[in-house]
Design a protein around this motif. Structure first.
Motif, PDB file in Angstrom:
ATOM      1  N   MET A   1       9.257 -22.226  22.814  1.00 32.06           N
ATOM      2  CA  MET A   1       8.122 -21.985  23.671  1.00 32.06           C
ATOM      3  C   MET A   1       7.016 -21.258  22.913  1.00 32.06           C
ATOM      4  O   MET A   1       5.851 -21.471  23.204  1.00 32.06           O
ATOM      5  CB  MET A   1       8.539 -21.174  24.902  1.00 32.06           C
ATOM      6  N   ARG A   2       7.420 -20.417  21.994  1.00 32.81           N
ATOM      7  CA  ARG A   2       6.419 -19.671  21.228  1.00 32.81           C
ATOM      8  C   ARG A   2       5.509 -20.623  20.456  1.00 32.81           C
ATOM      9  O   ARG A   2       4.304 -20.423  20.371  1.00 32.81           O
ATOM     10  CB  ARG A   2       7.102 -18.702  20.275  1.00 32.81           C
ATOM     11  N   ARG A   3       6.095 -21.687  19.898  1.00 35.41           N
ATOM     12  CA  ARG A   3       5.283 -22.668  19.169  1.00 35.41           C
ATOM     13  C   ARG A   3       4.344 -23.415  20.106  1.00 35.41           C
ATOM     14  O   ARG A   3       3.184 -23.651  19.784  1.00 35.41           O
ATOM     15  CB  ARG A   3       6.186 -23.679  18.455  1.00 35.41           C
ATOM     16  N   LYS A   4       4.849 -23.802  21.279  1.00 34.16           N
ATOM     17  CA  LYS A   4       4.008 -24.531  22.232  1.00 34.16           C
ATOM     18  C   LYS A   4       2.875 -23.670  22.746  1.00 34.16           C
ATOM     19  O   LYS A   4       1.762 -24.152  22.949  1.00 34.16           O
ATOM     20  CB  LYS A   4       4.844 -25.007  23.426  1.00 34.16           C
ATOM     21  N   LEU A   5       3.163 -22.401  22.991  1.00 33.74           N
ATOM     22  CA  LEU A   5       2.176 -21.509  23.588  1.00 33.74           C
ATOM     23  C   LEU A   5       1.325 -20.784  22.562  1.00 33.74           C
ATOM     24  O   LEU A   5       0.223 -20.336  22.876  1.00 33.74           O
ATOM     25  CB  LEU A   5       2.870 -20.477  24.494  1.00 33.74           C
ATOM     26  N   GLY A   6       1.856 -20.634  21.357  1.00 37.92           N
ATOM     27  CA  GLY A   6       1.126 -19.917  20.330  1.00 37.92           C
ATOM     28  C   GLY A   6       1.007 -18.431  20.616  1.00 37.92           C
ATOM     29  O   GLY A   6       0.133 -17.759  20.094  1.00 37.92           O
ATOM     30  N   ASN A   7       1.902 -17.924  21.464  1.00 32.78           N
ATOM     31  CA  ASN A   7       1.806 -16.542  21.895  1.00 32.78           C
ATOM     32  C   ASN A   7       3.203 -16.053  22.287  1.00 32.78           C
ATOM     33  O   ASN A   7       3.802 -16.570  23.224  1.00 32.78           O
ATOM     34  CB  ASN A   7       0.851 -16.468  23.090  1.00 32.78           C
ATOM     35  N   ALA A   8       3.699 -15.052  21.587  1.00 29.98           N
ATOM     36  CA  ALA A   8       5.045 -14.545  21.842  1.00 29.98           C
ATOM     37  C   ALA A   8       5.156 -13.888  23.218  1.00 29.98           C
ATOM     38  O   ALA A   8       6.212 -13.947  23.856  1.00 29.98           O
ATOM     39  CB  ALA A   8       5.447 -13.549  20.759  1.00 29.98           C
ATOM     40  N   PHE A   9       4.084 -13.275  23.703  1.00 29.29           N
ATOM     41  CA  PHE A   9       4.134 -12.592  24.992  1.00 29.29           C
ATOM     42  C   PHE A   9       4.282 -13.585  26.143  1.00 29.29           C
ATOM     43  O   PHE A   9       5.099 -13.394  27.040  1.00 29.29           O
ATOM     44  CB  PHE A   9       2.897 -11.713  25.193  1.00 29.29           C
ATOM     45  N   ASP A  10       3.483 -14.661  26.102  1.00 28.03           N
ATOM     46  CA  ASP A  10       3.611 -15.696  27.136  1.00 28.03           C
ATOM     47  C   ASP A  10       4.979 -16.364  27.057  1.00 28.03           C
ATOM     48  O   ASP A  10       5.600 -16.655  28.083  1.00 28.03           O
ATOM     49  CB  ASP A  10       2.514 -16.756  26.988  1.00 28.03           C
ATOM     50  N   ALA A  11       5.464 -16.601  25.846  1.00 26.67           N
ATOM     51  CA  ALA A  11       6.777 -17.220  25.672  1.00 26.67           C
ATOM     52  C   ALA A  11       7.872 -16.330  26.270  1.00 26.67           C
ATOM     53  O   ALA A  11       8.776 -16.820  26.942  1.00 26.67           O
ATOM     54  CB  ALA A  11       7.052 -17.488  24.194  1.00 26.67           C
ATOM     55  N   ALA A  12       7.785 -15.033  26.047  1.00 25.72           N
ATOM     56  CA  ALA A  12       8.776 -14.103  26.603  1.00 25.72           C
ATOM     57  C   ALA A  12       8.710 -14.092  28.124  1.00 25.72           C
ATOM     58  O   ALA A  12       9.758 -14.100  28.801  1.00 25.72           O
ATOM     59  CB  ALA A  12       8.551 -12.695  26.049  1.00 25.72           C
ATOM     60  N   ASP A  13       7.505 -14.111  28.675  1.00 27.55           N
ATOM     61  CA  ASP A  13       7.355 -14.148  30.137  1.00 27.55           C
ATOM     62  C   ASP A  13       7.966 -15.414  30.724  1.00 27.55           C
ATOM     63  O   ASP A  13       8.677 -15.370  31.738  1.00 27.55           O
ATOM     64  CB  ASP A  13       5.880 -14.080  30.539  1.00 27.55           C
ATOM     65  N   LEU A  14       7.703 -16.549  30.089  1.00 24.90           N
ATOM     66  CA  LEU A  14       8.236 -17.807  30.607  1.00 24.90           C
ATOM     67  C   LEU A  14       9.748 -17.897  30.413  1.00 24.90           C
ATOM     68  O   LEU A  14      10.448 -18.462  31.265  1.00 24.90           O
ATOM     69  CB  LEU A  14       7.539 -18.996  29.957  1.00 24.90           C
ATOM     70  N   ALA A  15      10.265 -17.348  29.349  1.00 26.52           N
ATOM     71  CA  ALA A  15      11.719 -17.323  29.157  1.00 26.52           C
ATOM     72  C   ALA A  15      12.366 -16.497  30.272  1.00 26.52           C
ATOM     73  O   ALA A  15      13.384 -16.901  30.846  1.00 26.52           O
ATOM     74  CB  ALA A  15      12.069 -16.753  27.789  1.00 26.52           C
ATOM     75  N   HIS A  16      11.760 -15.379  30.579  1.00 27.80           N
ATOM     76  CA  HIS A  16      12.239 -14.534  31.675  1.00 27.80           C
ATOM     77  C   HIS A  16      12.221 -15.310  32.996  1.00 27.80           C
ATOM     78  O   HIS A  16      13.188 -15.297  33.762  1.00 27.80           O
ATOM     79  CB  HIS A  16      11.367 -13.284  31.762  1.00 27.80           C
ATOM     80  N   ASP A  17      11.115 -16.009  33.250  1.00 24.72           N
ATOM     81  CA  ASP A  17      10.997 -16.793  34.483  1.00 24.72           C
ATOM     82  C   ASP A  17      12.037 -17.914  34.540  1.00 24.72           C
ATOM     83  O   ASP A  17      12.570 -18.219  35.609  1.00 24.72           O
ATOM     84  CB  ASP A  17       9.593 -17.386  34.607  1.00 24.72           C
ATOM     85  N   ALA A  18      12.328 -18.510  33.391  1.00 24.01           N
ATOM     86  CA  ALA A  18      13.336 -19.576  33.350  1.00 24.01           C
ATOM     87  C   ALA A  18      14.709 -19.034  33.733  1.00 24.01           C
ATOM     88  O   ALA A  18      15.434 -19.632  34.539  1.00 24.01           O
ATOM     89  CB  ALA A  18      13.383 -20.221  31.965  1.00 24.01           C
TER      90      ALA A  18
END
Length: 142
Positions: A1-18
């Motif tokens: 997700m970090r690669r798709k989003l280009g942002n570790a913070f958004d990736a962490a938020d979405l991983a949490h949501d998943a």
């Protein structure tokens, strides 16, 4: 997700949501299916995030065109974005002609006859499309 989003913070938020989605379902996937299911949920969340950002950007552009004194408060801004995302979700579930008829009526202000001509369908079909769209909107309010 970090690669798709280009942002570790958004990736962490979405991983949490998943993970939250898996937990709130009440039934965990089988161990051999868990990675695939998490990836599928995460992919959907990425699409939702991009859709939300697109809606928010369009809304902000419309607000910028308004006189500064009539702009919404930050609280109202947040509520409007949430409502727009909900409306987008409802409309995305509708068939293309139903969605287009609804938008032509509500956004462009066309009457049913004009919509029928534009979509190359009967006025009766437009009436059915509008009923279907309005029922979908009404069901979302409940």
């Amino acid at each position: 997700m970090r690669r798709k989003l280009g942002n570790a913070f958004d990736a962490a938020d979405l991983a949490h949501d998943a993970y939250l989605r898996i937990i709130t379902r009440g039934s965990a996937p089988q161990p051999e299916e868990s990675r695939q299911q998490l990836a599928q949920i995460a992919s959907g969340l990425v699409v939702d995030l991009f859709r939300r950002r697109h809606i928010e950007a369009a809304y902000l552009e419309a607000v910028r065109a308004m006189p500064e004194s009539s702009g919404p408060s930050p609280e109202m801004h947040a509520l409007i974005i949430v409502a727009l995302v909900e409306i987008d979700t409802i409309l995305a579930r509708l068939p293309a002609k139903v969605r287009e008829a609804f938008l032509l009526c509500k956004v462009e202000g066309l009457n049913y006859r004009e919509i029928a001509l534009r979509l190359d369908v009967s006025v009766s079909s437009v009436e059915k499309y509008m009923v279907r769209a309005l029922l979908a909107c009404g069901a979302a309010q409940a």
